[in-house]
Motif scaffolding. Sequence first.
Motif, PDB file in Angstrom:
ATOM      1  N   ILE A 186       0.772  -1.008  -0.118  1.00  0.00           N
ATOM      2  CA  ILE A 186      -0.008   0.137   0.031  1.00  0.00           C
ATOM      3  C   ILE A 186       1.061   1.094  -0.017  1.00  0.00           C
ATOM      4  N   ILE A 187       1.938   1.301   0.924  1.00  0.00           N
ATOM      5  CA  ILE A 187       2.941   2.541   0.955  1.00  0.00           C
ATOM      6  C   ILE A 187       3.505   2.683  -0.418  1.00  0.00           C
ATOM      7  N   SER A 188       3.947   1.587  -1.122  1.00  0.00           N
ATOM      8  CA  SER A 188       4.446   1.925  -2.465  1.00  0.00           C
ATOM      9  C   SER A 188       3.616   2.364  -3.256  1.00  0.00           C
ATOM     10  N   ALA A 189       2.463   2.157  -3.443  1.00  0.00           N
ATOM     11  CA  ALA A 189       1.490   2.698  -4.303  1.00  0.00           C
ATOM     12  C   ALA A 189       1.082   4.166  -3.744  1.00  0.00           C
ATOM     13  N   TYR A 190       1.051   4.343  -2.498  1.00  0.00           N
ATOM     14  CA  TYR A 190       0.532   5.572  -1.753  1.00  0.00           C
ATOM     15  C   TYR A 190       1.479   6.714  -2.059  1.00  0.00           C
ATOM     16  N   LYS A 191       2.747   6.459  -1.863  1.00  0.00           N
ATOM     17  CA  LYS A 191       3.503   7.609  -1.904  1.00  0.00           C
ATOM     18  C   LYS A 191       3.568   8.568  -3.322  1.00  0.00           C
ATOM     19  N   PRO A 192       3.550   7.767  -4.614  1.00  0.00           N
ATOM     20  CA  PRO A 192       3.268   8.590  -5.840  1.00  0.00           C
ATOM     21  C   PRO A 192       1.961   8.935  -5.835  1.00  0.00           C
ATOM     22  N   TRP A 193       0.981   8.294  -5.507  1.00  0.00           N
ATOM     23  CA  TRP A 193      -0.368   8.894  -5.639  1.00  0.00           C
ATOM     24  C   TRP A 193      -0.519  10.303  -5.026  1.00  0.00           C
ATOM     25  N   VAL A 194      -0.130  10.017  -3.509  1.00  0.00           N
ATOM     26  CA  VAL A 194      -0.444  11.264  -2.606  1.00  0.00           C
ATOM     27  C   VAL A 194       0.450  12.741  -3.294  1.00  0.00           C
ATOM     28  N   ALA A 195       1.559  12.210  -3.834  1.00  0.00           N
ATOM     29  CA  ALA A 195       2.618  13.145  -4.524  1.00  0.00           C
ATOM     30  C   ALA A 195       1.857  13.821  -5.594  1.00  0.00           C
TER      31      ALA A 195
END
Length: 71
Positions: free
Chosen positions: A24-33
């Motif tokens: 989830i973190i791997s997907a979340y970082k670019p998404w929130v950026a």
Amino acid sequence: MDEVNAIAAFVRERWQAGQDSETIISAYKPWVAQLAQADGADADTVHRYEVIVPSEMCVQGLVRYWQKQAG
């Protein structure tokens, strides 16, 4: 409030689908950026936001909350 709901939904959908926190973190970082950049943040601001509000802590906190709610 819309961003908070979007963030919660992003994490919850993946958690409910059985993804682990690291995935989830791997997907979340670019998404929130991308969210921040869409709101006009430049790369430096996105980096500062990540330092102040680490993605790991956000995702892990939300997952921990839903785990406790689930019993």
